[in-house]
Motif scaffolding. Structure first.
Motif, PDB file in Angstrom:
ATOM      1  N   ARG A 205     -11.555   7.261   3.373  1.00  0.00           N
ATOM      2  CA  ARG A 205     -10.575   8.315   3.672  1.00  0.00           C
ATOM      3  C   ARG A 205     -11.031   9.100   4.902  1.00  0.00           C
ATOM      4  NH1 ARG A 205      -6.037  10.025   4.253  1.00  0.00           N
ATOM      5  NH2 ARG A 205      -5.518  12.096   3.614  1.00  0.00           N
TER       6      ARG A 205
ATOM      7  N   LYS B 168      -7.419   8.883  12.949  1.00  0.00           N
ATOM      8  CA  LYS B 168      -6.122   9.524  13.188  1.00  0.00           C
ATOM      9  C   LYS B 168      -6.306  10.764  14.074  1.00  0.00           C
ATOM     10  CE  LYS B 168      -2.054  11.090  10.698  1.00  0.00           C
ATOM     11  NZ  LYS B 168      -0.974  10.241  11.102  1.00  0.00           N
TER      12      LYS B 168
ATOM     13  N   GLN C 217       0.836  -1.206   0.000  1.00  0.00           N
ATOM     14  CA  GLN C 217       0.000   0.000   0.000  1.00  0.00           C
ATOM     15  C   GLN C 217       0.868   1.253   0.000  1.00  0.00           C
ATOM     16  OE1 GLN C 217      -3.219  -0.293  -0.671  1.00  0.00           O
ATOM     17  NE2 GLN C 217      -2.726  -2.477  -0.673  1.00  0.00           N
ATOM     18  N   GLY C 218       2.005   1.194   0.673  1.00  0.00           N
ATOM     19  CA  GLY C 218       2.937   2.313   0.640  1.00  0.00           C
ATOM     20  C   GLY C 218       2.472   3.571   1.352  1.00  0.00           C
ATOM     21  N   CYS C 219       1.574   3.422   2.326  1.00  0.00           N
ATOM     22  CA  CYS C 219       1.106   4.587   3.079  1.00  0.00           C
ATOM     23  C   CYS C 219       0.800   4.158   4.508  1.00  0.00           C
ATOM     24  CB  CYS C 219      -0.129   5.202   2.431  1.00  0.00           C
ATOM     25  SG  CYS C 219      -1.531   4.075   2.299  1.00  0.00           S
ATOM     26  N   GLU C 220       0.564   5.131   5.357  1.00  0.00           N
ATOM     27  CA  GLU C 220       0.314   4.800   6.757  1.00  0.00           C
ATOM     28  C   GLU C 220      -1.084   4.225   6.940  1.00  0.00           C
ATOM     29  OE1 GLU C 220      -0.139   7.990   9.706  1.00  0.00           O
ATOM     30  OE2 GLU C 220      -0.217   9.386   8.021  1.00  0.00           O
ATOM     31  N   TYR C 221      -1.266   3.552   8.059  1.00  0.00           N
ATOM     32  CA  TYR C 221      -2.567   3.002   8.421  1.00  0.00           C
ATOM     33  C   TYR C 221      -2.799   3.230   9.901  1.00  0.00           C
ATOM     34  CZ  TYR C 221       0.107  -0.967  10.222  1.00  0.00           C
ATOM     35  OH  TYR C 221       0.993  -1.747  10.916  1.00  0.00           O
TER      36      TYR C 221
ATOM     37  N   PHE D 101      -6.197   2.266   5.793  1.00  0.00           N
ATOM     38  CA  PHE D 101      -5.014   2.915   5.232  1.00  0.00           C
ATOM     39  C   PHE D 101      -5.385   4.290   4.674  1.00  0.00           C
ATOM     40  CE2 PHE D 101      -3.868  -1.421   5.528  1.00  0.00           C
ATOM     41  CZ  PHE D 101      -2.480  -1.500   5.541  1.00  0.00           C
ATOM     42  N   ALA D 102      -4.396   5.154   4.583  1.00  0.00           N
ATOM     43  CA  ALA D 102      -4.617   6.509   4.071  1.00  0.00           C
ATOM     44  C   ALA D 102      -5.158   6.492   2.643  1.00  0.00           C
ATOM     45  CB  ALA D 102      -3.321   7.315   4.130  1.00  0.00           C
ATOM     46  N   ASN D 103      -4.838   5.461   1.876  1.00  0.00           N
ATOM     47  CA  ASN D 103      -5.295   5.386   0.486  1.00  0.00           C
ATOM     48  C   ASN D 103      -6.657   4.695   0.328  1.00  0.00           C
ATOM     49  OD1 ASN D 103      -4.702   2.701   0.918  1.00  0.00           O
ATOM     50  ND2 ASN D 103      -3.271   2.520  -0.790  1.00  0.00           N
TER      51      ASN D 103
END
Length: 166
Positions: free
Chosen positions: A64, A71, A15-19, A39-41
């Motif tokens: 989102r 968060k 995914q390459g993004c934070e969760y 996840f952020a995406n």
């Protein structure tokens, strides 16, 4: 072709993004209570079952929003907890001078936390605006379609009535 099971670390890396943990839910597979990781995406996982970001723009906006809300909640909780701990340490050290006071970098850390919270609140407001606007557009589109369908039905009935003579 063999079945390939992707582990959570592999999925998260892909995914390459934070969760963030957005809550708890019941696993559809086992019935156990599990974490809901968003996840952020827009991707979602429970640690075992993974779902890539949806292609539907409304569903993506909702996920989102869920990510930003979770968060924001975590940031607010962390801020309050750290601030209270610093205030408590300051009160204790004022009564017992041999004990240390709060960390000297506490004001800067709290300010940075307040700025992160403000940005998340702004982002949440933007997402809510996008969701409201899309809902309003969808309602208006539906209303105009219903109005057009009703107008066509009335004209059809009137034409049918005109066509019946004795």
């Amino acid at each position: 072709m063999p079945t390939i099971i992707e582990t959570f670390p592999e999925f998260a890396s892909r995914q390459g993004c934070e969760y963030i943990i957005a809550g708890r839910e019941t696993s559809f597979r086992t019935g156990d209570e599990v974490h809901r990781l968003v996840f952020a995406n827009g991707a979602v996982s429970d640690g075992v079952n993974h779902f890539n970001p949806p292609t539907d723009s409304r569903t993506l906006l909702l996920l989102r929003k869920e990510f930003v809300e979770a968060k924001l909640q975590k940031e607010e909780n962390d801020f309050t907890e750290y601030r209270n701990a610093c205030l408590e340490q300051a009160a204790i050290s004022s009564r017992f001078p041999n004990l240390p006071g709060p960390p000297t970098e506490a004001p800067q850390l709290l300010q940075a936390g307040a700025e992160r919270i403000a940005k998340l609140r702004e982002e949440l407001a933007r997402l809510n605006e996008q969701l409201v606007d899309r809902q309003a557009i969808e309602r208006e589109r539906y209303r105009s379609q219903v109005t057009e369908d009703e107008r066509f039905r009335r004209l059809s009935v009137a034409a049918a009535i005109r066509g019946i003579t004795i």
